[in-house]
Scaffold this motif. Structure first.
Motif, PDB file in Angstrom:
ATOM      1  N   ASN A 119     -54.501  60.670  40.783  1.00  0.00           N
ATOM      2  CA  ASN A 119     -53.230  61.170  40.258  1.00  0.00           C
ATOM      3  C   ASN A 119     -53.225  61.301  38.747  1.00  0.00           C
ATOM      4  OD1 ASN A 119     -53.109  58.362  39.692  1.00  0.00           O
ATOM      5  ND2 ASN A 119     -50.879  58.383  39.796  1.00  0.00           N
ATOM      6  N   ARG A 120     -54.220  60.764  38.088  1.00  0.00           N
ATOM      7  CA  ARG A 120     -54.208  60.782  36.636  1.00  0.00           C
ATOM      8  C   ARG A 120     -54.783  62.088  36.110  1.00  0.00           C
ATOM      9  NH1 ARG A 120     -56.335  56.218  32.496  1.00  0.00           N
ATOM     10  NH2 ARG A 120     -55.827  57.381  30.618  1.00  0.00           N
ATOM     11  N   GLY A 121     -53.919  62.891  35.503  1.00  0.00           N
ATOM     12  CA  GLY A 121     -54.383  64.089  34.825  1.00  0.00           C
ATOM     13  C   GLY A 121     -54.824  63.719  33.425  1.00  0.00           C
ATOM     14  N   ASN A 123     -54.421  63.557  29.573  1.00  0.00           N
ATOM     15  CA  ASN A 123     -53.229  63.530  28.720  1.00  0.00           C
ATOM     16  C   ASN A 123     -53.354  64.449  27.527  1.00  0.00           C
ATOM     17  OD1 ASN A 123     -52.077  61.547  30.333  1.00  0.00           O
ATOM     18  ND2 ASN A 123     -53.105  59.917  29.217  1.00  0.00           N
ATOM     19  N   GLY A 127     -55.430  67.702  28.542  1.00  0.00           N
ATOM     20  CA  GLY A 127     -54.792  68.300  29.703  1.00  0.00           C
ATOM     21  C   GLY A 127     -54.506  69.771  29.504  1.00  0.00           C
ATOM     22  N   SER A 132     -54.281  70.380  34.654  1.00  0.00           N
ATOM     23  CA  SER A 132     -54.004  69.211  35.475  1.00  0.00           C
ATOM     24  C   SER A 132     -54.661  69.405  36.825  1.00  0.00           C
ATOM     25  CB  SER A 132     -52.500  69.037  35.647  1.00  0.00           C
ATOM     26  OG  SER A 132     -52.261  68.031  36.607  1.00  0.00           O
ATOM     27  N   ASP A 136     -52.845  71.274  40.085  1.00  0.00           N
ATOM     28  CA  ASP A 136     -53.389  72.586  40.447  1.00  0.00           C
ATOM     29  C   ASP A 136     -54.084  72.551  41.803  1.00  0.00           C
ATOM     30  OD1 ASP A 136     -52.426  73.480  38.049  1.00  0.00           O
ATOM     31  OD2 ASP A 136     -54.378  73.667  37.080  1.00  0.00           O
TER      32      ASP A 136
END
Length: 152
Positions: A119-121, A123, A127, A132, A136
C-alpha cells in the motif's frame, strides 16, 4: 470460489515491498500457486535526460530503478523472502519499463489471477516521478488485486 493459480507480486527492494512479497509468498504457498516476483527498472540505454532526471530526483535511491543488475539482485532477495514465507514455486523476473506497465504486462503474460502490491506509494517528488503503483495497478488490472498493508 476458485483458488489462485498464478500470483504476481511487485517489488522495488524496499523493506515495505518485501513485506508484500512475504504475504504473497504465504498466500501462493497456501494455494499451491506459482508466485511471479517482478521488479521494474529503467534500461541502461534509456534516454540520458530520463536517467539524469531519475538520478537527480531519487539521489541515493536511484540504484533501485536503474539497470538490470540491481533489479536482478532485488528479485533474488525477494525470491528468498517469498520462499521463506511458504511459496513453493517462485519465478523471478526483472523487466525494463515503468513499474505499473511492467506489473500489468507480467500479469497478462503469465495469465495471473492475482496481483499483490504494497500500500505504500512513493512519497513527494518520487511519487510524482514514478506514479503511485498501488493506485494505478488496482485501477487498471484485469485480475484480482490484493493491496497489502506494509506500513506502520
Amino acid at each position: 470460489m476458485s483458488t489462485y493459480r498464478t500470483v504476481v507480486v511487485g517489488t522495488d527492494g524496499s523493506e515495505s515491498s518485501l513485506r508484500a512479497v512475504e504475504r504473497a509468498g504465504a498466500l501462493a504457498g497456501a494455494c499451491g500457486a506459482t508466485l511471479v516476483v517482478a521488479c521494474a527498472y529503467l534500461p541502461a540505454e534509456a534516454d540520458d535526460r530520463e536517467l539524469s532526471r531519475a538520478q537527480d530526483v531519487l539521489g541515493d535511491e536511484a540504484y533501485q530503478v536503474m539497470g538490470s543488475s540491481p533489479a536482478e539482485e532485488t528479485v533474488r532477495t525477494a525470491t528468498d523472502r517469498a520462499t521463506s514465507a511458504g511459496a513453493g514455486q517462485v519465478k523471478p523476473v526483472a523487466v525494463a519499463g515503468s513499474p505499473v506497465e511492467v506489473l500489468l504486462d507480467v500479469v497478462r503474460r503469465e495469465q495471473a489471477d492475482l496481483l499483490v502490491v504494497g500500500n505504500r506509494g512513493l512519497n513527494g517528488i518520487k511519487g510524482r516521478l514514478l506514479g503511485s503503483v498501488p493506485a494505478d495497478a488496482t485501477r487498471r488490472s484485469g485480475c484480482d488485486v490484493l493491496v497489502v498493508h506494509t506500513t506502520g
